[in-house]
Design a protein around this motif. Structure first.
Motif, PDB file in Angstrom:
ATOM      1  N   THR A  43      30.031  12.048  25.907  1.00 41.60           N
ATOM      2  CA  THR A  43      29.386  11.582  27.305  1.00 41.60           C
ATOM      3  C   THR A  43      28.476  12.453  27.985  1.00 41.60           C
ATOM      4  O   THR A  43      27.441  11.876  28.428  1.00 41.60           O
ATOM      5  CB  THR A  43      30.911  11.628  28.313  1.00 41.60           C
ATOM      6  N   LEU A  44      28.458  13.512  27.851  1.00 44.06           N
ATOM      7  CA  LEU A  44      27.489  14.599  28.123  1.00 44.06           C
ATOM      8  C   LEU A  44      26.091  14.302  27.440  1.00 44.06           C
ATOM      9  O   LEU A  44      24.986  14.188  28.106  1.00 44.06           O
ATOM     10  CB  LEU A  44      27.736  15.869  27.805  1.00 44.06           C
ATOM     11  N   ILE A  45      26.066  14.127  26.020  1.00 42.14           N
ATOM     12  CA  ILE A  45      24.788  13.679  25.521  1.00 42.14           C
ATOM     13  C   ILE A  45      24.556  12.241  25.742  1.00 42.14           C
ATOM     14  O   ILE A  45      23.211  12.031  26.056  1.00 42.14           O
ATOM     15  CB  ILE A  45      25.398  13.600  23.969  1.00 42.14           C
ATOM     16  N   SER A  46      25.127  11.220  26.323  1.00 43.18           N
ATOM     17  CA  SER A  46      24.874  10.183  26.492  1.00 43.18           C
ATOM     18  C   SER A  46      24.048  10.230  27.990  1.00 43.18           C
ATOM     19  O   SER A  46      23.139   9.523  28.208  1.00 43.18           O
ATOM     20  CB  SER A  46      25.880   8.956  26.655  1.00 43.18           C
ATOM     21  N   CYS A  47      24.955  11.043  28.771  1.00 47.40           N
ATOM     22  CA  CYS A  47      24.338  11.146  30.242  1.00 47.40           C
ATOM     23  C   CYS A  47      22.795  11.785  30.089  1.00 47.40           C
ATOM     24  O   CYS A  47      21.934  11.446  30.807  1.00 47.40           O
ATOM     25  CB  CYS A  47      25.332  11.727  31.051  1.00 47.40           C
ATOM     26  N   ALA A  48      22.773  12.763  29.454  1.00 43.61           N
ATOM     27  CA  ALA A  48      21.460  13.662  29.263  1.00 43.61           C
ATOM     28  C   ALA A  48      20.424  12.829  28.717  1.00 43.61           C
ATOM     29  O   ALA A  48      19.420  12.770  29.022  1.00 43.61           O
ATOM     30  CB  ALA A  48      21.763  14.947  28.426  1.00 43.61           C
ATOM     31  N   SER A  49      20.599  11.912  27.803  1.00 44.86           N
ATOM     32  CA  SER A  49      19.710  11.195  27.011  1.00 44.86           C
ATOM     33  C   SER A  49      19.147   9.991  28.030  1.00 44.86           C
ATOM     34  O   SER A  49      18.178   9.708  28.203  1.00 44.86           O
ATOM     35  CB  SER A  49      20.219  10.291  25.881  1.00 44.86           C
ATOM     36  N   GLU A  50      20.260   9.533  28.868  1.00 49.32           N
ATOM     37  CA  GLU A  50      19.806   8.440  29.864  1.00 49.32           C
ATOM     38  C   GLU A  50      19.013   8.977  31.025  1.00 49.32           C
ATOM     39  O   GLU A  50      18.014   8.546  31.372  1.00 49.32           O
ATOM     40  CB  GLU A  50      21.212   7.731  30.332  1.00 49.32           C
TER      41      GLU A  50
END
Length: 129
Positions: A43-50
């Motif tokens: 979830t953290l990786i997804s939020c950082a990428s977005e």
């Protein structure tokens, strides 16, 4: 003789149940902890990428990416995971990229667990180059 053998094992099923159920509960909690850590990391990786994609747009400032990342993390996990979010631009292979860097604590169940932090980064190519 067999009468005494049966009498000596009386109550052993209860002891076996307690030992086996304790082991099963421990294994379940270990698998649950691992699943929780992987879910939060993804979830953290997804939020950082977005956030990096938003900050890399031609009409946006890279600082918007950090704000968007904080909003997404707070909405999906908790405000405690969105405290340390930084953004910057770097050159990778001759191309400028926006990097959103997130540092967040490990989720720990009980006192037995890893003591550390997640360190994830989301990157996107800067559109205005």
């Amino acid at each position: 003789m067999s009468r005494f053998a049966r009498r000596g094992e009386r109550g052993s099923a209860v002891a076996e149940f307690v030992m086996v159920s304790g082991l099963v509960v421990f294994l379940f909690l270990a698998v649950f902890q691992l699943g929780l850590v992987l879910h939060i990391r993804n979830t953290l990786i997804s939020c950082a990428s977005e956030g990096a994609r938003l900050g890399a747009r031609a009409d946006a400032d890279p600082g918007l990416g950090a704000g968007r990342t904080r909003e997404l993390i707070a909405a999906s996990l908790s405000d405690a995971y969105a405290e340390d979010v930084t953004v910057g631009t770097h050159t990778v292979g001759g191309v400028q990229v926006v990097e959103v860097h997130v540092r967040a604590p490990f989720p720990v169940i009980g006192l037995l667990g890893p003591d550390g932090r997640f360190d994830v980064t989301g990157r996107a190519f800067l559109e205005r180059q």
